[in-house]
Write an enzyme that holds these catalytic residues in place. Structure first.
Site, PDB file in Angstrom:
ATOM      1  N   HIS A 117       1.000  -1.208  -0.036  1.00  0.00           N
ATOM      2  CA  HIS A 117       0.081  -0.140   0.067  1.00  0.00           C
ATOM      3  C   HIS A 117       0.811   1.280  -0.020  1.00  0.00           C
ATOM      4  CE1 HIS A 117      -3.377  -2.583   1.125  1.00  0.00           C
ATOM      5  NE2 HIS A 117      -3.971  -1.647   0.842  1.00  0.00           N
ATOM      6  N   GLU A 119      -2.100 -16.118  24.744  1.00  0.00           N
ATOM      7  CA  GLU A 119      -2.133 -17.469  24.906  1.00  0.00           C
ATOM      8  C   GLU A 119      -0.930 -18.195  24.873  1.00  0.00           C
ATOM      9  OE1 GLU A 119      -5.093 -19.480  25.451  1.00  0.00           O
ATOM     10  OE2 GLU A 119      -6.005 -17.293  25.811  1.00  0.00           O
ATOM     11  N   GLU A 161       7.642 -17.809  21.474  1.00  0.00           N
ATOM     12  CA  GLU A 161       8.773 -18.153  22.166  1.00  0.00           C
ATOM     13  C   GLU A 161       8.647 -19.319  22.960  1.00  0.00           C
ATOM     14  OE1 GLU A 161       8.103 -14.709  22.449  1.00  0.00           O
ATOM     15  OE2 GLU A 161       9.186 -14.258  20.670  1.00  0.00           O
TER      16      GLU A 161
HETATM   17  C1  LIG Z   1      -3.658  -6.939  25.062  1.00  0.00           C
HETATM   18  C2  LIG Z   1      -3.750  -7.963  25.955  1.00  0.00           C
HETATM   19  C3  LIG Z   1      -4.573  -8.672  26.575  1.00  0.00           C
HETATM   20  C4  LIG Z   1      -4.477  -9.709  27.315  1.00  0.00           C
HETATM   21  N1  LIG Z   1      -5.789 -10.273  27.909  1.00  0.00           N
HETATM   22  C5  LIG Z   1      -5.379 -11.280  29.118  1.00  0.00           C
HETATM   23  C6  LIG Z   1      -6.286 -11.884  29.591  1.00  0.00           C
HETATM   24  O1  LIG Z   1      -7.515 -11.581  29.251  1.00  0.00           O
HETATM   25  N2  LIG Z   1      -6.179 -12.663  30.544  1.00  0.00           N
HETATM   26  C7  LIG Z   1      -4.884 -12.824  31.215  1.00  0.00           C
HETATM   27  O2  LIG Z   1      -4.642 -13.579  32.129  1.00  0.00           O
HETATM   28  N3  LIG Z   1      -3.535 -12.295  30.481  1.00  0.00           N
HETATM   29  C8  LIG Z   1      -4.036 -11.604  29.702  1.00  0.00           C
HETATM   30  N4  LIG Z   1      -2.818 -11.065  28.840  1.00  0.00           N
HETATM   31  C9  LIG Z   1      -1.506 -11.082  29.268  1.00  0.00           C
HETATM   32  C10 LIG Z   1      -0.887 -12.035  28.161  1.00  0.00           C
HETATM   33  O3  LIG Z   1      -1.248 -13.577  28.477  1.00  0.00           O
HETATM   34  C11 LIG Z   1       0.687 -11.922  28.680  1.00  0.00           C
HETATM   35  O4  LIG Z   1       1.264 -10.813  28.616  1.00  0.00           O
HETATM   36  C12 LIG Z   1       1.441 -13.278  27.951  1.00  0.00           C
HETATM   37  O5  LIG Z   1       1.329 -14.338  28.663  1.00  0.00           O
HETATM   38  C13 LIG Z   1       3.005 -12.970  28.469  1.00  0.00           C
HETATM   39  O6  LIG Z   1       3.471 -12.715  29.694  1.00  0.00           O
HETATM   40  P1  LIG Z   1       4.127 -11.387  30.039  1.00  0.00           P
HETATM   41  O7  LIG Z   1       3.704 -10.124  29.361  1.00  0.00           O
HETATM   42  O8  LIG Z   1       4.273 -11.285  31.823  1.00  0.00           O
HETATM   43  O9  LIG Z   1       5.737 -11.651  29.388  1.00  0.00           O
HETATM   44  P2  LIG Z   1       6.841 -12.366  30.317  1.00  0.00           P
HETATM   45  O10 LIG Z   1       6.284 -13.664  31.023  1.00  0.00           O
HETATM   46  O11 LIG Z   1       7.529 -11.426  31.129  1.00  0.00           O
HETATM   47  O12 LIG Z   1       7.873 -12.633  29.004  1.00  0.00           O
HETATM   48  C14 LIG Z   1       8.612 -11.631  28.641  1.00  0.00           C
HETATM   49  C15 LIG Z   1       9.540 -12.237  27.334  1.00  0.00           C
HETATM   50  O13 LIG Z   1      10.348 -13.258  27.861  1.00  0.00           O
HETATM   51  C16 LIG Z   1       9.986 -14.474  27.039  1.00  0.00           C
HETATM   52  N5  LIG Z   1      10.154 -15.782  27.863  1.00  0.00           N
HETATM   53  C17 LIG Z   1       9.649 -15.971  29.209  1.00  0.00           C
HETATM   54  N6  LIG Z   1       9.909 -17.038  29.767  1.00  0.00           N
HETATM   55  C18 LIG Z   1      10.639 -17.594  28.630  1.00  0.00           C
HETATM   56  C19 LIG Z   1      11.375 -19.020  28.552  1.00  0.00           C
HETATM   57  N7  LIG Z   1      11.329 -19.908  29.769  1.00  0.00           N
HETATM   58  N8  LIG Z   1      11.844 -19.055  27.628  1.00  0.00           N
HETATM   59  C20 LIG Z   1      11.939 -18.402  26.547  1.00  0.00           C
HETATM   60  N9  LIG Z   1      11.524 -17.146  26.563  1.00  0.00           N
HETATM   61  C21 LIG Z   1      10.672 -16.847  27.648  1.00  0.00           C
HETATM   62  C22 LIG Z   1       8.856 -14.272  26.705  1.00  0.00           C
HETATM   63  O14 LIG Z   1       8.280 -15.153  25.325  1.00  0.00           O
HETATM   64  C23 LIG Z   1       8.596 -12.799  26.129  1.00  0.00           C
HETATM   65  O15 LIG Z   1       9.506 -12.730  24.869  1.00  0.00           O
HETATM   66  C24 LIG Z   1      -3.030  -9.969  27.627  1.00  0.00           C
HETATM   67  C25 LIG Z   1      -1.874  -9.112  27.097  1.00  0.00           C
HETATM   68  C26 LIG Z   1      -2.189  -8.209  26.456  1.00  0.00           C
HETATM   69  C27 LIG Z   1      -0.867  -7.537  25.851  1.00  0.00           C
END
Ligand SMILES: Cc1cc2nc3c(=O)[nH]c(=O)nc-3n(C[C@H](O)[C@H](O)[C@H](O)COP(=O)(O)OP(=O)(O)OC[C@H]3O[C@@H](n4cnc5c(N)ncnc54)[C@H](O)[C@@H]3O)c2cc1C
Length: 390
Positions: free
Chosen positions: A345, A370, A374
């Site tokens: 676009h 979900e 990673e």
């Molecule tokens: C718009 C939005 C809506 C959401 N809705 C919901 C909801 O309705 N209910 C709910 O409960 N949650 C919800 N979430 C939360 C979402 O499920 C989490 O953000 C997600 O599970 C990741 O957790 P975190 O953000 O704490 O990242 P972290 O767990 O801190 O991870 C940070 C980074 O480290 C990586 N990482 C962590 N551990 C490992 C490992 N062992 N090996 C390799 N890499 C790793 C991750 O892949 C990521 O890249 C929502 C998030 C957003 C942004």
């Protein structure tokens, strides 16, 4: 083959449902997306229409007033809705994950009490798992549900990023009933938490995309919950109950990815025939043709993987690796197609006059929710080894 059964309903019935969803999207969603999204307004009228269509009970059994649709059909509905506006799919997705937790793991009384109200949308909500300091590592949550004799539990703690928690009135709440338990998951339990004193929305979270739908931080401050709200009536099963819903959740998110990947392709196919440079439509330039071909290939592969995972789930076969593969591929496809569509676009991809800009902001959430992509790669490789021991 014209009317071969689609795992529970026949193809004609499925087509009728999908046609109804198409009309709903054209009539009730598409004309309003741009304004609602731009101003981050909750789509109340769309929600009312979804209630009328029974979509809040899409996967809830007909025994409890739901539509009882197979996951294969539900995934197609989610794909269509996400192609129009991903936020709308989120309103039913996490609600139905909460419903699935009750339907799969709840006591008979819990099913009878909650599922009919979930199905009509009278009670709406989602799942409250993530906390400010714990997302991927759910066993590190700090929300505690402390037993108060026979009176139930007193809940204290914070939840972060909870979808549907401002407009909704109920969540499936993960908390520690035994914070000292080892292994940690044995001290985790899942509750049906309805709004009431001590259940507070502390702030609505501002986001890059996924606008319109409400995402909030919640505070539980001496929130009282009755003992009969503990899903399944037994402590210590919460994490297991949550994890068993992840397959379904990942198929849902994969379907959202297919929706965005397809919509960004459709927009690009259209635009590339309208826009002319150097005397011809840009679809005649090889650089654009290569992008369209890659986008179409991703869509096809993503849809097939999603269908395969949904079919395995629907048949009751093992689908953990299949759902993870579908979610990983389809969501990366959505992100890559959104970026390619923006390139196709040109400057207009960056403008709010076209939907590409919104889809480009919506797609990244799919890589995170979900199970981050990673973590999913680690799930897939663990499964590969488990299923293929030497
Ligand atoms: C718009 C939005 C809506 C959401 N809705 C919901 C909801 O309705 N209910 C709910 O409960 N949650 C919800 N979430 C939360 C979402 O499920 C989490 O953000 C997600 O599970 C990741 O957790 P975190 O953000 O704490 O990242 P972290 O767990 O801190 O991870 C940070 C980074 O480290 C990586 N990482 C962590 N551990 C490992 C490992 N062992 N090996 C390799 N890499 C790793 C991750 O892949 C990521 O890249 C929502 C998030 C957003 C942004």
């Amino acid at each position: 083959m014209a009317n071969a059964p689609v795992l529970g309903i026949d193809q004609e019935q499925e087509q009728m449902i999908l046609d109804g969803v198409d009309s709903f999207i054209e009539r009730d969603v598409k004309p309003y997306v741009s304004e609602l999204e731009d101003q981050d307004i909750y789509p109340e009228d769309i929600v009312e229409k979804m209630k009328e269509m029974g979509l809040f009970g899409a996967t809830i059994s007909t025994d409890y007033g739901g539509l009882g649709l197979p996951v294969t059909t539900y995934a197609k509905i989610i794909e269509k809705i996400s192609g129009a506006w991903m936020s709308v799919s989120g309103i039913i997705n996490s609600h139905l994950i909460m419903a699935a937790a009750v339907e799969r793991h709840g006591t008979t009384e819990q099913k009878q009490s909650y599922l009919p109200r979930f199905a009509t949308g009278e009670l709406r909500g989602g799942v409250a798992l993530t906390e400010p300091d714990a997302g991927t590592d759910l066993q590190a949550i700090r929300t505690v549900a402390e037993r108060e004799g026979n009176q139930g539990y007193r809940v204290n703690g914070n939840k972060m990023w909870i979808t549907n928690s401002i407009e909704g009135n109920c969540v499936a709440l993960l908390a520690k009933t035994d914070p000292k338990a080892e292994p940690r998951h044995k001290g985790m339990s899942l509750f049906i938490a309805e709004k009431g004193p001590g259940f507070e929305v502390s702030r609505k979270l501002k986001k890059l995309g996924y606008k319109g739908i409400d995402t909030a931080e919640l505070v539980f401050n001496d929130y009282h919950i009755e003992a009969d709200k503990l899903i399944g009536g037994e402590e210590g099963l919460g994490l297991k109950q949550v994890l068993s819903g992840l397959e379904l959740g990942r198929i849902n998110v994969a379907a959202r990815g297919v929706g965005i990947a397809q919509a960004t392709l459709d927009e690009s196919v259209k635009y590339s025939q309208m826009r002319k440079t150097f005397g011809k439509p840009i679809c005649k330039h090889q650089a654009i043709q290569l992008k369209l071909a890659d986008m179409a290939t991703r869509v096809e592969a993503a849809r097939l993987l999603t269908e395969r995972a949904a079919e395995a789930y629907q048949k009751g076969e093992r689908a953990d690796m299949e759902a993870a593969i579908a979610k990983l591929f389809a969501t990366e496809a959505a992100m890559e197609n959104a970026l390619d569509a923006m390139r196709v676009h040109g400057g207009y991809g960056y403008s709010k006059e076209f939907p590409i800009e919104r889809m480009f902001r919506d797609a990244p959430l799919l890589l995170i929710g979900e199970g981050t992509n990673e973590i999913l790669r680690t799930v897939i490789s663990r499964q590969l080894i488990e299923r293929n021991p030497i």
